[in-house]
Structure formats: structure tokens, C-alpha cells
Design a protein around this motif. Structure first.
Motif, mmCIF file in Angstrom:
data_model
loop_
_atom_site.group_PDB
_atom_site.id
_atom_site.type_symbol
_atom_site.label_atom_id
_atom_site.label_comp_id
_atom_site.label_asym_id
_atom_site.label_seq_id
_atom_site.Cartn_x
_atom_site.Cartn_y
_atom_site.Cartn_z
ATOM 1 N N THR A 174 0.838 -1.210 0.000
ATOM 2 C CA THR A 174 0.000 0.000 0.000
ATOM 3 C C THR A 174 0.867 1.252 0.000
ATOM 4 O O THR A 174 0.571 2.234 -0.703
ATOM 5 N N VAL A 175 1.948 1.240 0.779
ATOM 6 C CA VAL A 175 2.864 2.376 0.805
ATOM 7 C C VAL A 175 3.513 2.567 -0.574
ATOM 8 O O VAL A 175 3.693 3.708 -1.033
ATOM 9 N N GLN A 176 3.854 1.473 -1.248
ATOM 10 C CA GLN A 176 4.403 1.582 -2.611
ATOM 11 C C GLN A 176 3.400 2.237 -3.557
ATOM 12 O O GLN A 176 3.763 3.101 -4.376
ATOM 13 N N LEU A 177 2.142 1.824 -3.474
ATOM 14 C CA LEU A 177 1.114 2.407 -4.341
ATOM 15 C C LEU A 177 0.958 3.897 -4.056
ATOM 16 O O LEU A 177 0.828 4.715 -4.983
ATOM 17 N N HIS A 178 0.965 4.268 -2.779
ATOM 18 C CA HIS A 178 0.854 5.680 -2.398
ATOM 19 C C HIS A 178 2.046 6.479 -2.924
ATOM 20 O O HIS A 178 1.903 7.613 -3.395
ATOM 21 N N ARG A 179 3.231 5.879 -2.860
ATOM 22 C CA ARG A 179 4.445 6.556 -3.344
ATOM 23 C C ARG A 179 4.345 6.863 -4.834
ATOM 24 O O ARG A 179 4.866 7.870 -5.311
ATOM 25 N N HIS A 180 3.657 6.018 -5.582
ATOM 26 C CA HIS A 180 3.494 6.229 -7.022
ATOM 27 C C HIS A 180 2.277 7.104 -7.350
ATOM 28 O O HIS A 180 1.907 7.225 -8.519
ATOM 29 N N GLY A 181 1.660 7.688 -6.340
ATOM 30 C CA GLY A 181 0.566 8.618 -6.572
ATOM 31 C C GLY A 181 -0.765 7.976 -6.897
ATOM 32 O O GLY A 181 -1.665 8.649 -7.423
ATOM 33 N N LEU A 182 -0.941 6.688 -6.581
ATOM 34 C CA LEU A 182 -2.199 6.014 -6.885
ATOM 35 C C LEU A 182 -3.255 6.351 -5.837
ATOM 36 O O LEU A 182 -2.938 6.630 -4.665
ATOM 37 N N PRO A 183 -4.542 6.303 -6.211
ATOM 38 C CA PRO A 183 -5.622 6.755 -5.322
ATOM 39 C C PRO A 183 -6.000 5.701 -4.267
ATOM 40 O O PRO A 183 -7.066 5.082 -4.333
ATOM 41 N N VAL A 184 -5.121 5.498 -3.281
ATOM 42 C CA VAL A 184 -5.426 4.580 -2.185
ATOM 43 C C VAL A 184 -6.034 5.368 -1.034
ATOM 44 O O VAL A 184 -5.771 6.564 -0.887
ATOM 45 N N PRO A 185 -6.865 4.739 -0.188
ATOM 46 C CA PRO A 185 -7.396 5.443 0.977
ATOM 47 C C PRO A 185 -6.256 5.852 1.904
ATOM 48 O O PRO A 185 -5.227 5.172 1.969
ATOM 49 N N PRO A 186 -6.401 6.955 2.634
ATOM 50 C CA PRO A 186 -5.375 7.323 3.618
ATOM 51 C C PRO A 186 -5.265 6.233 4.678
ATOM 52 O O PRO A 186 -6.169 5.404 4.820
ATOM 53 N N GLY A 187 -4.170 6.242 5.422
ATOM 54 C CA GLY A 187 -4.031 5.186 6.414
ATOM 55 C C GLY A 187 -2.861 5.399 7.344
ATOM 56 O O GLY A 187 -2.011 6.278 7.136
ATOM 57 N N LEU A 188 -2.829 4.585 8.392
ATOM 58 C CA LEU A 188 -1.730 4.525 9.350
ATOM 59 C C LEU A 188 -1.330 3.068 9.511
ATOM 60 O O LEU A 188 -2.150 2.170 9.321
ATOM 61 N N VAL A 189 -0.060 2.843 9.892
ATOM 62 C CA VAL A 189 0.443 1.480 10.053
ATOM 63 C C VAL A 189 0.958 1.294 11.478
ATOM 64 O O VAL A 189 1.798 2.075 11.948
ATOM 65 N N LEU A 190 0.434 0.275 12.162
ATOM 66 C CA LEU A 190 1.037 -0.197 13.400
ATOM 67 C C LEU A 190 2.067 -1.249 12.997
ATOM 68 O O LEU A 190 1.710 -2.322 12.502
ATOM 69 N N THR A 191 3.342 -0.941 13.141
ATOM 70 C CA THR A 191 4.392 -1.808 12.631
ATOM 71 C C THR A 191 4.512 -3.088 13.460
ATOM 72 O O THR A 191 3.880 -3.238 14.517
ATOM 73 N N THR A 192 5.335 -4.002 12.972
ATOM 74 C CA THR A 192 5.566 -5.251 13.711
ATOM 75 C C THR A 192 6.156 -4.965 15.094
ATOM 76 O O THR A 192 5.953 -5.738 16.036
ATOM 77 N N ALA A 193 6.859 -3.842 15.242
ATOM 78 C CA ALA A 193 7.438 -3.499 16.544
ATOM 79 C C ALA A 193 6.357 -3.243 17.591
ATOM 80 O O ALA A 193 6.568 -3.479 18.781
ATOM 81 N N ALA A 194 5.169 -2.759 17.152
ATOM 82 C CA ALA A 194 4.108 -2.458 18.103
ATOM 83 C C ALA A 194 3.662 -3.714 18.842
ATOM 84 O O ALA A 194 3.504 -3.711 20.070
ATOM 85 N N LEU A 195 3.450 -4.795 18.109
ATOM 86 C CA LEU A 195 3.036 -6.041 18.757
ATOM 87 C C LEU A 195 4.165 -6.611 19.605
ATOM 88 O O LEU A 195 3.930 -7.098 20.721
ATOM 89 N N GLU A 196 5.390 -6.561 19.108
ATOM 90 C CA GLU A 196 6.514 -7.079 19.892
ATOM 91 C C GLU A 196 6.656 -6.321 21.207
ATOM 92 O O GLU A 196 6.870 -6.928 22.269
ATOM 93 N N GLN A 197 6.531 -4.995 21.169
ATOM 94 C CA GLN A 197 6.655 -4.198 22.395
ATOM 95 C C GLN A 197 5.511 -4.461 23.355
ATOM 96 O O GLN A 197 5.707 -4.527 24.571
ATOM 97 N N PHE A 198 4.314 -4.623 22.816
ATOM 98 C CA PHE A 198 3.169 -4.934 23.666
ATOM 99 C C PHE A 198 3.375 -6.270 24.369
ATOM 100 O O PHE A 198 3.130 -6.408 25.567
#
Length: 519
Positions: free
Chosen positions: A25-49
């Protein structure tokens, strides 16, 4: 627990930190494609939790309170809008294997809904990885989450930029409503084929009769059959499929109309080709159209190369995955009734959900009543190398008998019977389904009848298909079934819920239907 990152911040991160779905999804956004906005909870979030708790992983995932800072960051960004929380697992949507249908998406709204959705997506992904043999430490290090506002569209489409049936063609499958109907393969859809070469498209369209669509964020507290003035015109709501999701009847005026115009097919193709360019590989792309504008929901590399040559199969059914296998029929309408499904059996289904994955992995072949060659059932079958045919009408309502033997030639689109073994299976009453799932299979006379809810709703729709499906009409249909069979009692078995949802998420079950009928 680390706070979520934006697409712009995520550009500096790797697929090991974002998981497959979010990374693409981030790749598509980087190329200017019309993806919905968003946020990412990375793999570190679950590991830290998990590092903050001494309990076993599944225990603290299920019970420990989630840190508020990360969730508050999402709510500050998106407010009270309807959100989709999507599992993004390392290795998912990869070029070699998509792992389609194995992980989880939750719709939610507000602080409590978001917290519950994050927990369920984490838990479901970790459980799936553990079942697949991953060590606990590795499973906990592979799960990120992609959180996006839900994109509401009047029409939805899935495009394979390289068709499963021909390396020289693209294929678009489309229907009214959300994409859930398409990817789950739960109802008919239109197909549009055209050559991949540059220049104006010469579109070959196959228009189906579309009776059901999936509705995002339906009116709360509705009853099955409730009239509704929808974005598509006056219709009726049918069934809740989970929180914030329901099915509805396609308005009669649209049922046999093309979902997409030629201009809309071209717009879908332009977006899909742009996604293919961004991913640098033929792509499987999900899109929705709102007021004519295309929104790209998801794209991933196609993991199975076209192997059927340049022409479509000439048999009776649609080829989803080529190959030939012989095995014993097992008609499975829900995972709960699968019983001892043996390796090599022919899996006969209306459609599958991710809960069917263990059966798909053991199946010798798959026959599905519903769905297109772009549904998750078909994609998973191709990845597993299991012969699969779609559009096998009547497969679960009497066309095949549990225990008979079939040869499924999914390259030619044909099914061949072993007559002697079919006769033996028919004589074995223990293998026959006790639930009547089609009106034509009602007995001429029976003191007690168990009728599937889907058949009851069909009975209520037969005489006046254009009229609203009200509780009164369903009650009349129930009385008609009772009179037709001269039955003292007709029990209704609920067969319309989504197998992936826990029972406490299903707003209606058999008891609720009975209450609705006696009101």
C-alpha cells in the motif's frame, strides 16, 4: 507500544517492519495512486506490547489492556469515521505466494471498537501463524496492522492484469456494492475480458443476474426484509454479515444491467495497470468506484501464472485452477459439518471463507457453486495446485451426493461420474443431508421438515421477486411449505451467517428468525 506511522514515514521502513499488505500500500501511495489514507502499526508495536507482559502470547493478547497512546493517535487522525483494521503479515501478498484469505480484516468505529478490532486482528494473525508451524517468537515478530477509513463505493471490481485463463488477456470482475461479495465469491458478478495490448479496449462482457450486494455501514437494528432507500434505489435489507456489514437485494432494475460502462472498465484498467507498474509484476487489484472515481483498495502480485493457453475452457463450468483429480464427494455447507474430511476428497461448497483453509489444503479438487476465478477460493486453490471449478449450480442442493465418486477435469471444465458408486452413495441414508436446502427438494409428505433459511427466503421471493421481502411474506412462505408437505412442524436452520464471525457478532440466528416470524 509504538505509535502508528503515516505512509510518508513508512517509506523509510522495510516489508519486515510493515508486513506485506501495508508495504505494498505504501508503494502504491508513493506512485501517486488513489489509495485510501491510512496509518500502520508496525511489527514493533506487537513485539513491544508482548514484551510488557509475562503471560503466554495468546493469553495476554486476549486479555491484557491495550496501551491508549497508539489508539488515540488513530482516533485523532480519523475521528469517528468507520475504519478498516487489516492484518499485514510479513510474507503476505508476496510475489511467490499471497496467503490470500488467511488473515483478518475488522470494521470498527470509536475507541472501544478500535481497541477490539486491533486485538482480534493481532490474535487471529498470530493464531494463523502458529497453526502454520511458526515458532511463537517468530509469529509475534511478523504481524503489523494497516488502519484505513473505509472507502464507500457504489460499484466494486477486482482486476487481474493478467487473466488466470490467458496470459494475453486482462480480466475484470465487478458487481454493485462493496468488494466483499467478489472476494468471498458469494454471488454472481459481471466479467469483462480484453487484450493486454496498447490501444482502445475491445471488451468482451459477460453480464450475470446479480441478486445480492454487500452494504457497508447499513442502518442499525434492521430486520431481514426491511425496505431501504439505498444508493442504488429502493430495495430491501437482507442479512447482517457482521458489525457494519450486511447483504441487500440488488434493485430489480439493476439485476441484469452491466455493473460497469465501457468508460468505467477503462478507468479500472488504467488504475490496475498503474498498480502493475508500481509493483513491477502482474497484479491482482481490488477497486471501488464512488461517483465515477476509482479508489484502489489493495494490490498484490499475481502468484500463479496463466497455464490454460490463450483460450478459455470449453466445458460446462468456469475453470479457476486447472488439473484433474478423482475422489469421493464431500458436500460441506459449513466448517462445523465437515467432520472427517479426508485427504483427496472432492470439496463441494457454495463458497468458502478463510475457515475452510484446512479443507482446501486436504482437498483433491474443489467444486464451488458461486464465485469467479478472481475470488479468494480460486486464488487459494491455484496457489495450492488444487483443481477447482466455479459456477457449478446446484452443487450443494442435490446435484451431487455425499460419498459418490467424481473425476474433476478442471482443465476441460468437466465433471465425470462413477455411476455404480453414485448409486451406492444414494442408498446410504446416513450420508444424506437432513436439511432441505432447495425448494425442489421438499418431500411430498413429511411430518417434520428442517428447512434452510436460504430456501425459506427463496420461497418468499419466488412468486413476486420484485416485491419487498417482508416478515409477512416470509411467514406466508413458511405456511406454504408446511401445507405443501402436510408437515406438523417446519424447523428453520440458519445457514446464512458468515463462517468467519464468532456467534456473538451475528445479529440474527435461527431463534431470531423464529421471533421475527411470530411478531
Amino acid at each position: 507500544m509504538s505509535e502508528p506511522v503515516t505512509y510518508s514515514q513508512a517509506r523509510a521502513l522495510t516489508a519486515q517492519q510493515l508486513g506485506g499488505k501495508a508495504h505494498l500500500t505504501v508503494q502504491l501511495h508513493r506512485h501517486g495512486l488513489p489509495v485510501p489514507p491510512g496509518l500502520v502499526l508496525t511489527t514493533a508495536a506487537l513485539e513491544q506490547f508482548c514484551a510488557a507482559h509475562a503471560a503466554a502470547p495468546l493469553e495476554h493478547l486476549a486479555r491484557a489492556p491495550l496501551p491508549r497512546a497508539a489508539l488515540d493517535a488513530v482516533l485523532r487522525r480519523f475521528g469517528a469515521t468507520l475504519l478498516a483494521v487489516r492484518s499485514s503479515v510479513v510474507g503476505e501478498d508476496a510475489a511467490s505466494r499471497s496467503l490470500a484469505g488467511r488473515f483478518h480484516t475488522e470494521l470498527c468505529r470509536g475507541a472501544e471498537g478500535l481497541s477490539a478490532a486491533v486485538r482480534r486482528c493481532w490474535l487471529a494473525a498470530v493464531e494463523a501463524l502458529l497453526k502454520g508451524g511458526a515458532p511463537p517468537e517468530q509469529a509475534l515478530a511478523r504481524v503489523a496492522l494497516l488502519i484505513q477509513p473505509v472507502a464507500f463505493g457504489e460499484r466494486s471490481a477486482v482486476c487481474f492484469t493478467r487473466s488466470p485463463a490467458s496470459a494475453h488477456e486482462a480480466l475484470v470482475v465487478a458487481t454493485f456494492g462493496s468488494c466483499h461479495t467478489l472476494v468471498e465469491g458469494r454471488s454472481a458478478a459481471d466479467e469483462y475480458r480484453f487484450a493486454r495490448r496498447p490501444g482502445p479496449l475491445r471488451i468482451h462482457a459477460t453480464v450475470s443476474t446479480k441478486r445480492e450486494l454487500t452494504v457497508l455501514d447499513p442502518p442499525p437494528g434492521f430486520s431481514p426484509g426491511q425496505p431501504w432507500r439505498s444508493p442504488w434505489g429502493p430495495t430491501t435489507l437482507h442479512l447482517p454479515l457482521g458489525p457494519h456489514l450486511a447483504s441487500a437485494r440488488v434493485p430489480l432494475a439493476l439485476q441484469q444491467q452491466p455493473t460497469l460502462s465501457a468508460a468505467q472498465v477503462e478507468a479500472v484498467w488504467r488504475a490496475a495497470r498503474a498498480a502493475e507498474h508500481a509493483l513491477q509484476a502482474p497484479a491482482d487489484v481490488e477497486l471501488t468506484l464512488r461517483r465515477g472515481k476509482v479508489v484502489l483498495l489493495q494490490a498484490r502480485p499475481i502468484t500463479t501464472v496463466s497455464s490454460l493457453g490463450s483460450s478459455r475452457a470449453a466445458g460446462d463450468f468456469r475453470v479457476a485452477s486447472p488439473g484433474c483429480a478423482r475422489g469421493r464427494v464431500r458436500v460441506v455447507r459449513s466448517v462445523a459439518e465437515a467432520g472427517t474430511f479426508a485427504r483427496g476428497d472432492v470439496l463441494v461448497v457454495r463458497a468458502t471463507t478463510p475457515a475452510f483453509l484446512p479443507l482446501l489444503e486436504r482437498a483433491g479438487a474443489v467444486l464451488s457453486e458461486e464465485g469467479s476465478s478472481l475470488a479468494h477460493t480460486a486464488i487459494v486453490a491455484r496457489e495450492l495446485g488444487v483443481p477447482c471449478l466455479m459456477g457449478v449450480e446446484g452443487a450443494t442442493t442435490g446435484r451431487f451426493v455425499d460419498g459418490e465418486w467424481l473425476t474433476v477435469d478442471a482443465t476441460a471444465g468437466e465433471v465425470r461420474r462413477d455411476g455404480e458408486r453414485r448409486a451406492a452413495a444414494t442408498r446410504s441414508p446416513s450420508r444424506l443431508d437432513p436439511v432441505v436446502r432447495a425448494l425442489e427438494h421438499l418431500p411430498a409428505r413429511a411430518s417434520h421438515v428442517t428447512l434452510a433459511a436460504s430456501a425459506l427466503l427463496d420461497a418468499a421471493s419466488v412468486e413476486r421477486p420484485a416485491a419487498a421481502l417482508t416478515v409477512t411474506r416470509v411467514t406466508e412462505a413458511l405456511e406454504g411449505v408446511r401445507a405443501r408437505c402436510r408437515a406438523r412442524s417446519v424447523k428453520v436452520e440458519w445457514d446464512l451467517a458468515d463462517d468467519r464471525l464468532p456467534r456473538d457478532h451475528q445479529a440474527f440466528d435461527a431463534a431470531a428468525l423464529e421471533k421475527a416470524l411470530v411478531r
